[in-house]
Write an enzyme that holds these catalytic residues in place. Structure first.
Site, mmCIF file in Angstrom:
data_model
loop_
_atom_site.group_PDB
_atom_site.id
_atom_site.type_symbol
_atom_site.label_atom_id
_atom_site.label_comp_id
_atom_site.label_asym_id
_atom_site.label_seq_id
_atom_site.Cartn_x
_atom_site.Cartn_y
_atom_site.Cartn_z
ATOM 1 N N ASP A 139 29.403 -45.296 -9.220
ATOM 2 C CA ASP A 139 29.386 -43.974 -9.837
ATOM 3 C C ASP A 139 30.367 -43.084 -9.085
ATOM 4 O O ASP A 139 30.317 -42.988 -7.854
ATOM 5 C CB ASP A 139 27.966 -43.409 -9.773
ATOM 6 C CG ASP A 139 27.754 -42.322 -10.803
ATOM 7 O OD1 ASP A 139 28.535 -42.243 -11.768
ATOM 8 O OD2 ASP A 139 26.794 -41.547 -10.645
ATOM 9 N N HIS A 146 32.399 -30.181 -12.048
ATOM 10 C CA HIS A 146 31.061 -30.562 -11.581
ATOM 11 C C HIS A 146 30.968 -30.432 -10.059
ATOM 12 O O HIS A 146 30.027 -29.828 -9.534
ATOM 13 C CB HIS A 146 30.760 -31.998 -12.005
ATOM 14 C CG HIS A 146 29.513 -32.584 -11.404
ATOM 15 N ND1 HIS A 146 28.259 -32.088 -11.649
ATOM 16 C CD2 HIS A 146 29.343 -33.616 -10.537
ATOM 17 C CE1 HIS A 146 27.352 -32.799 -10.982
ATOM 18 N NE2 HIS A 146 27.992 -33.736 -10.298
ATOM 19 N N ARG A 155 27.120 -24.484 -0.945
ATOM 20 C CA ARG A 155 28.102 -23.930 -0.007
ATOM 21 C C ARG A 155 28.964 -22.909 -0.756
ATOM 22 O O ARG A 155 30.115 -23.190 -1.129
ATOM 23 C CB ARG A 155 29.028 -25.031 0.533
ATOM 24 C CG ARG A 155 28.374 -26.132 1.354
ATOM 25 C CD ARG A 155 29.397 -27.234 1.706
ATOM 26 N NE ARG A 155 30.063 -27.757 0.521
ATOM 27 C CZ ARG A 155 29.591 -28.760 -0.213
ATOM 28 N NH1 ARG A 155 28.478 -29.365 0.120
ATOM 29 N NH2 ARG A 155 30.246 -29.150 -1.298
ATOM 30 N N GLU A 211 22.460 -36.517 -16.249
ATOM 31 C CA GLU A 211 23.887 -36.282 -16.005
ATOM 32 C C GLU A 211 24.654 -37.031 -17.090
ATOM 33 O O GLU A 211 24.479 -38.242 -17.246
ATOM 34 C CB GLU A 211 24.312 -36.785 -14.613
ATOM 35 C CG GLU A 211 23.688 -35.997 -13.472
ATOM 36 C CD GLU A 211 24.285 -36.345 -12.097
ATOM 37 O OE1 GLU A 211 24.913 -37.422 -11.978
ATOM 38 O OE2 GLU A 211 24.115 -35.539 -11.164
ATOM 39 N N GLU A 213 27.787 -38.835 -18.505
ATOM 40 C CA GLU A 213 28.939 -39.508 -17.923
ATOM 41 C C GLU A 213 29.535 -40.481 -18.947
ATOM 42 O O GLU A 213 28.901 -40.828 -19.934
ATOM 43 C CB GLU A 213 28.525 -40.316 -16.670
ATOM 44 C CG GLU A 213 27.727 -39.488 -15.670
ATOM 45 C CD GLU A 213 27.577 -40.157 -14.310
ATOM 46 O OE1 GLU A 213 28.116 -41.267 -14.125
ATOM 47 O OE2 GLU A 213 26.920 -39.555 -13.439
ATOM 48 N N ASP A 245 23.049 -40.679 -16.060
ATOM 49 C CA ASP A 245 22.695 -40.969 -14.667
ATOM 50 C C ASP A 245 21.521 -40.064 -14.275
ATOM 51 O O ASP A 245 21.680 -39.081 -13.551
ATOM 52 C CB ASP A 245 23.921 -40.687 -13.793
ATOM 53 C CG ASP A 245 23.667 -40.962 -12.320
ATOM 54 O OD1 ASP A 245 22.847 -41.849 -12.026
ATOM 55 O OD2 ASP A 245 24.287 -40.285 -11.481
ATOM 56 N N ARG A 249 16.289 -34.475 -8.467
ATOM 57 C CA ARG A 249 16.996 -33.614 -7.500
ATOM 58 C C ARG A 249 16.204 -33.399 -6.220
ATOM 59 O O ARG A 249 16.800 -33.263 -5.141
ATOM 60 C CB ARG A 249 17.305 -32.255 -8.136
ATOM 61 C CG ARG A 249 18.120 -32.308 -9.408
ATOM 62 C CD ARG A 249 19.510 -32.853 -9.162
ATOM 63 N NE ARG A 249 20.291 -32.886 -10.399
ATOM 64 C CZ ARG A 249 21.415 -33.564 -10.550
ATOM 65 N NH1 ARG A 249 21.886 -34.291 -9.541
ATOM 66 N NH2 ARG A 249 22.061 -33.556 -11.689
ATOM 67 N N GLN A 252 16.472 -36.577 -4.197
ATOM 68 C CA GLN A 252 17.865 -36.705 -3.758
ATOM 69 C C GLN A 252 18.197 -35.750 -2.609
ATOM 70 O O GLN A 252 18.825 -36.154 -1.620
ATOM 71 C CB GLN A 252 18.774 -36.424 -4.958
ATOM 72 C CG GLN A 252 20.255 -36.667 -4.722
ATOM 73 C CD GLN A 252 21.095 -36.276 -5.942
ATOM 74 O OE1 GLN A 252 20.583 -36.024 -7.029
ATOM 75 N NE2 GLN A 252 22.408 -36.237 -5.763
ATOM 76 N N TYR A 256 19.392 -37.641 0.961
ATOM 77 C CA TYR A 256 20.787 -38.086 0.819
ATOM 78 C C TYR A 256 21.638 -37.948 2.075
ATOM 79 O O TYR A 256 22.756 -38.496 2.119
ATOM 80 C CB TYR A 256 21.449 -37.409 -0.373
ATOM 81 C CG TYR A 256 22.156 -36.122 -0.080
ATOM 82 C CD1 TYR A 256 21.447 -34.973 0.193
ATOM 83 C CD2 TYR A 256 23.548 -36.060 -0.060
ATOM 84 C CE1 TYR A 256 22.098 -33.797 0.451
ATOM 85 C CE2 TYR A 256 24.203 -34.884 0.213
ATOM 86 C CZ TYR A 256 23.475 -33.749 0.465
ATOM 87 O OH TYR A 256 24.123 -32.581 0.738
ATOM 88 N N LYS A 265 18.289 -41.591 -7.661
ATOM 89 C CA LYS A 265 19.076 -42.071 -8.801
ATOM 90 C C LYS A 265 18.616 -43.437 -9.304
ATOM 91 O O LYS A 265 18.799 -43.760 -10.481
ATOM 92 C CB LYS A 265 20.544 -42.227 -8.374
ATOM 93 C CG LYS A 265 21.204 -40.971 -7.857
ATOM 94 C CD LYS A 265 21.764 -40.144 -8.987
ATOM 95 C CE LYS A 265 22.710 -39.059 -8.481
ATOM 96 N NZ LYS A 265 23.309 -38.317 -9.601
ATOM 97 N N THR A 269 19.078 -45.697 -15.108
ATOM 98 C CA THR A 269 20.355 -45.213 -15.621
ATOM 99 C C THR A 269 20.463 -45.740 -17.047
ATOM 100 O O THR A 269 20.314 -46.939 -17.269
ATOM 101 C CB THR A 269 21.535 -45.756 -14.783
ATOM 102 O OG1 THR A 269 21.328 -45.410 -13.408
ATOM 103 C CG2 THR A 269 22.860 -45.191 -15.259
ATOM 104 N N THR A 372 29.124 -36.968 -13.419
ATOM 105 C CA THR A 372 28.853 -35.919 -14.411
ATOM 106 C C THR A 372 30.142 -35.297 -14.939
ATOM 107 O O THR A 372 31.017 -34.920 -14.158
ATOM 108 C CB THR A 372 28.016 -34.802 -13.768
ATOM 109 O OG1 THR A 372 26.894 -35.400 -13.128
ATOM 110 C CG2 THR A 372 27.556 -33.802 -14.813
ATOM 111 N N GLU A 386 23.587 -27.727 -12.818
ATOM 112 C CA GLU A 386 24.693 -26.787 -12.990
ATOM 113 C C GLU A 386 24.381 -25.709 -14.024
ATOM 114 O O GLU A 386 24.663 -24.528 -13.803
ATOM 115 C CB GLU A 386 25.939 -27.539 -13.462
ATOM 116 C CG GLU A 386 26.581 -28.417 -12.431
ATOM 117 C CD GLU A 386 27.686 -29.230 -13.075
ATOM 118 O OE1 GLU A 386 28.734 -28.661 -13.414
ATOM 119 O OE2 GLU A 386 27.496 -30.450 -13.265
#
Lengths: 439, 439
Positions: A139, A146, A155, A211, A213, A245, A249, A252, A256, A265, A269, A372, A386
């Protein structure tokens, strides 16, 4: 004399009437592969969609109408997945496609039509199975919109990491839990930190997301240690599909660091049942997305002069949501987003060249997903994370329901298609999944 | 009457003399699986090692000496990899092991020995092949000493991330580039930042490293959506092997944010040819490593009362290096480290329970590697990154050569074994790889 190569790129009428609707999505120009069963065709077998019908490739291989084609292609038509077809020589697959274009073209004679007729099943009466068992699933993270949107949530000052514009970021995904469209998605449990902080606990995910894709299925691969050059990378793509996908969250975000997404994840899928051959997308090849002023040029191994006219694919992806309440009220699915594959920062060929730049061997049937697909606008964001800016601005549905994460009973419907004036629409079909309650 | 179950756990003499050396590593108690060819046995086939010999399981299955065993086991003895054996019922595999213990035991009669004799080949004359094609490869990070050592290099004040003591951290690895011991490892090229900073460039890795790990091969898996409980997780382990998770540190450090390692790892992973059945390790099961005072208890789904007496495995792993200069001088490989699997923060059962806690389906033959196995001492660090404290303190070899990364021609040799008073040594054999120059 008909120029079949040209026809494949420019459209043509079929004696299968349902193929000739320019908005139908499955004209003679498309001919996507699938694996299906239908009635007496009880064993899974490869098929080709034309209009509202599926042509049984196993039956076609037996019937003699594919006579003269490469033996490996004919044998692969009897497999239970498309993996063996994907391992065939590209030229032999092109010959299969040309043959099918002949056989299904409006100029085909009555004898041909008769021989073909018994090999056709209605899509509506067929069961569509997982088309490929990908030996490996990768992936990527190829949409700069994205990456920027997600980065901004965590951030705000430096949404994009320093490597993004140099490295086509990717990671290994889980191949075993790939399922075909229509498979229910069980809400995963996992370890997460309570919103209030404190000690983590195991429980059903409270932040389930989708997501949207596009998946590239590999045709012939490369030997270990031998990279695929960017200029020839497209020749290694068999075809493309829709990919959802699914992402938890909360799982994750707790797991992660430092090695990337794992259980957030790997619970499922979804892939669409149709694999659209790259050949069908030729009229929709467009220049790679322009890089912003000041962005670095791709390094040499990712630099392909062809990108400037045909590196990308002009392909629309849309996401719709149907909640239980909407379903019960007979409402239509609500569109959450629309974006375009052409906006990715990296082209399919760049993803393949990068993936193999260290000598990593790709295998026939490997699935390389884009990550994504988002666009530059708020309504082109390809996941709820998002769309809701990290959950802070829930999506409001027409019936007043709100979503910052998926709820049990929600169905997510992905669609993909190419449109261009003078060409019939090419559809990727749909990739659907409904959320089942946690176990 | 012989208690074969007991014998399997307590040792026994074989009529194969080379099996009876208590330090030989391949006694009747071990019987590791492999895939091999030898002389007229030209097609790859499963085998069982006993002393310095390999028993041809395909031949054994044909010969009748395995008569009465489960049909699926007998059929799996004819496959080209161990994957089909790994998919068999554990009870049926236990029956195969018991039968082989009978047939190879010193009490076996002359007729049995005669029938077996023609099925045995010397290891020294055999070619050992990749034993398994893992459908999926997962790599964990289960050594707290490794995580701490590596973390300290990058974050001296907070070496361990907050999730480490709660989450068995892992990520998906690349399955296609797994190779068997002895395969040359081509130095990968990749994108990296120059040491001086500035624009990244593609080039041969300048920071090639090894990582010593143990791999768990899965037997029967679980259905998608159905977790494996920690108490029954060991039943899903077929056996174990040595794993060298080759790593290009410069590629890895530039690419890994935010989605984890990718091309820094995917160019090659070496596995040993022998798969030691979990049954052979029973005498070496020991309590799980004690958690430090103040560490959290494992969450319920990772909590197994059995861990307190038999969660871990007392298994030594050693790493040796042989450089070109040493080879040319006829020198012995130099030991770089020695560590023990029992020191891992998470047990094999906890890794499996965590991996499936979200419903992710494991498949027969899946490879779950522990991550670098390091111990609490400087000479128990399982990779050069740690041994050299990020490259700052090169290892000095007996001939004066220094290494902070692997050079072309360097051979890395992993060994693994279990020892306990009153029991013969159980060896995992070796996992070797020599670095070839970049392409």
């Amino acid at each position: 004399m008909i120029d079949w190569e040209e026809m494949a790129a420019r459209g043509g009428a079929s004696w299968v009437e349902s193929a000739n609707d320019p908005d139908g999505g499955f004209p003679l120009d498309n001919l996507p592969y699938c694996v299906f069963t239908c009635g007496d065709r009880r064993h899974p077998r490869p098929g080709i969609r034309i209009g509202s019908l599926i042509l049984d490739l196993a039956g076609a291989s037996r019937s003699g109408i594919l006579e003269g084609l490469d033996h490996s292609v004919l044998a692969a038509c009897h497999a239970h997945t498309l993996n063996k077809l994907m391992a065939c020589e590209p030229a032999m697959l092109a010959a299969l496609r040309t043959r099918l274009l002949h056989l299904l073209h409006a100029r085909a004679d009555q004898a041909t039509r008769g021989a073909m007729g018994v090999l056709l099943s209605p899509v509506a009466e067929s069961t569509l199975l997982k088309p490929v068992d990908p030996p490996n699933f990768t992936d990527f993270y190829a949409s700069i919109d994205h990456a920027t949107n997600v980065g901004r949530i965590f951030r705000p000052d430096t949404p994009l990491l320093p490597n993004y514009k140099f490295v086509p970021i990717g990671y290994h995904g889980r191949a075993s839990s790939i399922v075909v469209s229509g498979t229910e998605i069980r809400r995963p449990s996992g370890q997460a930190k309570p919103a209030s902080g404190g000690v983590p606990a195991l429980g059903p995910s409270r932040s389930l997301d989708y997501e949207v894709e596009i998946g590239l299925y590999m045709g012939q691969g490369n030997a270990l240690g031998v990279p695929i050059g960017v200029a020839s990378a497209d020749e290694h793509i068999f075809g493309i599909s829709l990919v959802n996908d699914w992402s938890a969250r909360d799982i994750q975000s707790w797991e992660y660091q430092p090695l990337g997404p794992f259980l957030g994840k790997s619970f499922a899928t979804s892939v669409s049942p149709w694999v659209v051959p790259l050949a069908a997308l030729k009229p929709f090849r467009v220049p790679a997305a322009l890089r912003a002023s000041g962005d670095p040029d791709p390094l040499d191994y990712l630099w392909n002069p062809d990108d400037q006219h045909s590196g990308a694919i002009d392909l629309v992806v849309e996401v719709r949501l149907l909640t239980s309440a909407m379903r019960n009220a007979g409402a239509e699915p609500h569109r959450l987003s629309r974006a375009n594959l052409r906006d990715l920062y990296w082209t399919p060929a760049q993803l393949i060249a990068h993936h193999t730049s260290n000598g990593c061997n790709l295998m026939p049937g490997d699935l390389l997903a884009t990550g994504t697909i988002s666009g530059p606008h708020q309504d082109s964001a390809g996941c709820l994370l998002e769309l809701t800016v990290g959950g802070g601005k829930p999506v409001v549905l027409p019936n007043g329901e709100r979503r910052s994460a998926l709820e049990d009973g929600d169905e997510v419907i992905l669609q993909g298609y190419c449109r261009r004036d003078g060409y019939p629409k090419i559809s990727l079909g749909e990739c659907r999944g409904t959320v089942d309650p946690a176990r």
